[in-house]
Design a protein around this motif. Structure first.
Motif, PDB file in Angstrom:
ATOM      1  N   SER A  80      38.727  35.953  52.667  1.00  0.00           N
ATOM      2  CA  SER A  80      37.757  37.019  52.405  1.00  0.00           C
ATOM      3  C   SER A  80      38.206  37.782  51.164  1.00  0.00           C
ATOM      4  N   LEU A  81      37.396  37.676  50.086  1.00  0.00           N
ATOM      5  CA  LEU A  81      37.702  38.337  48.820  1.00  0.00           C
ATOM      6  C   LEU A  81      36.576  39.278  48.416  1.00  0.00           C
ATOM      7  N   ASN A  82      36.041  39.970  49.376  1.00  0.00           N
ATOM      8  CA  ASN A  82      34.948  40.901  49.130  1.00  0.00           C
ATOM      9  C   ASN A  82      35.420  42.037  48.224  1.00  0.00           C
ATOM     10  N   ARG A  83      34.733  42.215  47.090  1.00  0.00           N
ATOM     11  CA  ARG A  83      35.022  43.278  46.117  1.00  0.00           C
ATOM     12  C   ARG A  83      36.419  43.173  45.511  1.00  0.00           C
ATOM     13  N   VAL A  84      36.980  41.981  45.476  1.00  0.00           N
ATOM     14  CA  VAL A  84      38.292  41.780  44.871  1.00  0.00           C
ATOM     15  C   VAL A  84      38.177  41.781  43.354  1.00  0.00           C
ATOM     16  N   VAL A  85      39.212  42.256  42.666  1.00  0.00           N
ATOM     17  CA  VAL A  85      39.243  42.271  41.201  1.00  0.00           C
ATOM     18  C   VAL A  85      40.069  41.076  40.725  1.00  0.00           C
ATOM     19  N   LEU A  86      39.397  40.142  40.050  1.00  0.00           N
ATOM     20  CA  LEU A  86      40.038  38.929  39.547  1.00  0.00           C
ATOM     21  C   LEU A  86      39.902  38.857  38.023  1.00  0.00           C
ATOM     22  N   TYR A  87      40.070  39.982  37.388  1.00  0.00           N
ATOM     23  CA  TYR A  87      39.934  40.079  35.936  1.00  0.00           C
ATOM     24  C   TYR A  87      41.060  39.309  35.242  1.00  0.00           C
ATOM     25  N   ARG A  88      40.667  38.328  34.432  1.00  0.00           N
ATOM     26  CA  ARG A  88      41.611  37.497  33.691  1.00  0.00           C
ATOM     27  C   ARG A  88      42.652  36.836  34.606  1.00  0.00           C
ATOM     28  N   VAL A  89      42.206  36.339  35.719  1.00  0.00           N
ATOM     29  CA  VAL A  89      43.083  35.646  36.672  1.00  0.00           C
ATOM     30  C   VAL A  89      43.015  34.140  36.449  1.00  0.00           C
ATOM     31  N   ASP A  90      44.164  33.481  36.514  1.00  0.00           N
ATOM     32  CA  ASP A  90      44.234  32.027  36.381  1.00  0.00           C
ATOM     33  C   ASP A  90      44.004  31.401  37.752  1.00  0.00           C
ATOM     34  N   ASN A 110      34.554  34.083  50.982  1.00  0.00           N
ATOM     35  CA  ASN A 110      33.603  35.170  50.782  1.00  0.00           C
ATOM     36  C   ASN A 110      33.959  35.877  49.479  1.00  0.00           C
ATOM     37  N   LEU A 111      33.126  35.707  48.451  1.00  0.00           N
ATOM     38  CA  LEU A 111      33.377  36.272  47.133  1.00  0.00           C
ATOM     39  C   LEU A 111      32.350  37.344  46.765  1.00  0.00           C
ATOM     40  N   CYS A 112      31.712  37.916  47.753  1.00  0.00           N
ATOM     41  CA  CYS A 112      30.675  38.903  47.498  1.00  0.00           C
ATOM     42  C   CYS A 112      31.232  40.109  46.729  1.00  0.00           C
ATOM     43  N   GLU A 113      30.545  40.462  45.646  1.00  0.00           N
ATOM     44  CA  GLU A 113      30.894  41.596  44.784  1.00  0.00           C
ATOM     45  C   GLU A 113      32.266  41.459  44.132  1.00  0.00           C
ATOM     46  N   ALA A 114      32.797  40.241  44.068  1.00  0.00           N
ATOM     47  CA  ALA A 114      34.077  40.017  43.396  1.00  0.00           C
ATOM     48  C   ALA A 114      33.894  40.075  41.886  1.00  0.00           C
ATOM     49  N   ASN A 115      34.928  40.541  41.185  1.00  0.00           N
ATOM     50  CA  ASN A 115      34.871  40.636  39.729  1.00  0.00           C
ATOM     51  C   ASN A 115      35.707  39.521  39.105  1.00  0.00           C
ATOM     52  N   PHE A 116      35.030  38.481  38.600  1.00  0.00           N
ATOM     53  CA  PHE A 116      35.687  37.339  37.965  1.00  0.00           C
ATOM     54  C   PHE A 116      35.641  37.443  36.436  1.00  0.00           C
ATOM     55  N   LYS A 117      35.491  38.614  35.913  1.00  0.00           N
ATOM     56  CA  LYS A 117      35.335  38.784  34.472  1.00  0.00           C
ATOM     57  C   LYS A 117      36.502  38.152  33.710  1.00  0.00           C
ATOM     58  N   GLU A 118      36.176  37.226  32.815  1.00  0.00           N
ATOM     59  CA  GLU A 118      37.134  36.538  31.944  1.00  0.00           C
ATOM     60  C   GLU A 118      38.197  35.748  32.715  1.00  0.00           C
ATOM     61  N   SER A 119      37.903  35.374  33.934  1.00  0.00           N
ATOM     62  CA  SER A 119      38.840  34.566  34.717  1.00  0.00           C
ATOM     63  C   SER A 119      38.785  33.105  34.285  1.00  0.00           C
ATOM     64  N   TYR A 120      39.831  32.354  34.637  1.00  0.00           N
ATOM     65  CA  TYR A 120      39.960  30.953  34.225  1.00  0.00           C
ATOM     66  C   TYR A 120      39.738  30.077  35.446  1.00  0.00           C
ATOM     67  N   PHE A 180      30.609  37.269  36.815  1.00  0.00           N
ATOM     68  CA  PHE A 180      31.320  36.174  36.138  1.00  0.00           C
ATOM     69  C   PHE A 180      31.234  36.297  34.614  1.00  0.00           C
ATOM     70  N   SER A 181      31.067  37.512  34.113  1.00  0.00           N
ATOM     71  CA  SER A 181      30.940  37.728  32.677  1.00  0.00           C
ATOM     72  C   SER A 181      32.186  37.233  31.940  1.00  0.00           C
ATOM     73  N   GLY A 182      31.979  36.336  30.969  1.00  0.00           N
ATOM     74  CA  GLY A 182      33.093  35.841  30.168  1.00  0.00           C
ATOM     75  C   GLY A 182      34.023  34.874  30.873  1.00  0.00           C
ATOM     76  N   ALA A 183      33.689  34.476  32.095  1.00  0.00           N
ATOM     77  CA  ALA A 183      34.552  33.541  32.835  1.00  0.00           C
ATOM     78  C   ALA A 183      34.473  32.139  32.222  1.00  0.00           C
ATOM     79  N   LEU A 184      35.528  31.387  32.375  1.00  0.00           N
ATOM     80  CA  LEU A 184      35.595  30.023  31.859  1.00  0.00           C
ATOM     81  C   LEU A 184      35.501  29.043  33.019  1.00  0.00           C
TER      82      LEU A 184
END
Length: 254
Positions: free
Chosen positions: A169-179, A189-199, A215-219
């Motif tokens: 469960s990763l609800n509202r988790v911050v994954l900014y620039r995460v590999d 569960n990835l609801c409301e998760a922040n994958f911005k610029e993640s790999y 998923f803004s800027g995600a690869l």
């Protein structure tokens, strides 16, 4: 296929001959369970201790827990590598920068804990409660996080390379620039998760719930989104979708 490799009887992918759990589908090999694997691991560590020191390490779970609880008050030296902290209450603890690699934290309570820059590589975090924890820049390479609770966790800059997060469960988790290269997020569960610029190279996100996720800027590179509920609006904000399998099963073509 080499002599040291075999085929998984469940998904038919190639795995090591001595593997007890398939790195591709996450299934235990016939005759193995989580409990039996932990037992074998303990025995193996004891045999290694005898070979290296001539005696078995007699440090108890209680002694290990005491060292962990007092670590932040000490000079913050020493390692907790391979410690058995399963089912322990570590809520709110400060273990920033600590070495917890290969530690057994199965079903432990680490909610609200400070684990910034901690090393949790290959740690067993099955069903662990990490809700609200700080895991910024933490190292979780090949960590076993199946069914873990990571709601509202800050993982900015962390490495989850080949981590198993199936059913987590990763609800509202911050994954900014995460590999997340090679990570298993199947059914998570990835609801409301922040994958911005993640790999997200070769990341398995089949059957995931992504409502409200960013998923803004995600690869996305050869990621698998089969049967996830991700929308066109969400994935088209990614930087790239190279070779990614879309929810319909087709490979994305720009």
């Amino acid at each position: 296929m080499s002599d040291e490799m075999k085929r998984c009887p469940f998904c038919d992918e190639e795995i090591r001959l001595k593997a007890i759990i398939c790195k591709h589908c996450g299934q235990w090999m016939p005759g193995y369970t989580y409990e039996s694997a932990i037992r074998d691991l303990v025995i193996e560590k004891q045999v290694t201790a005898v070979k290296d020191t001539g005696k078995i390490d007699t440090q108890t779970r209680e002694e290990q827990l005491e060292l962990v609880l007092n670590w932040a008050k000490s000079d913050r030296t020493g390692s907790f590598k391979g410690f058995d902290l399963s089912a322990q209450n570590l809520s709110g603890i400060d273990l920033s920068g600590a070495d917890l690699s290969e530690a057994d934290l199965n079903s432990a309570d680490l909610s609200g804990a400070n684990l910034k820059e901690a090393n949790l590589s290959k740690a067993n975090l099955f069903s662990t409660n990490l809700k609200g924890a700080n895991l910024q820049k933490a190292k979780l390479v090949e960590a076993y996080l199946r069914e873990a609770i990571l709601d509202q966790v800050d993982l900015s800059g962390a490495s989850l390379l080949r981590a198993n997060l199936r059913g987590a469960s990763l609800n509202r988790v911050v994954l900014y620039r995460v590999d997340l290269e090679g990570a298993n997020l199947k059914t998570a569960n990835l609801c409301e998760a922040n994958f911005k610029e993640s790999y997200l190279k070769e990341t398995d996100m089949t059957w995931t719930k992504t409502e409200g996720a960013v998923f803004s800027g995600a690869l996305f590179i050869r990621a698998n989104l089969t049967d996830s509920d991700i929308t066109d609006f969400q994935y088209k904000r990614a930087r790239t979708l190279e070779g990614t399998i879309m929810p319909t099963g087709r490979v994305y073509e720009d």
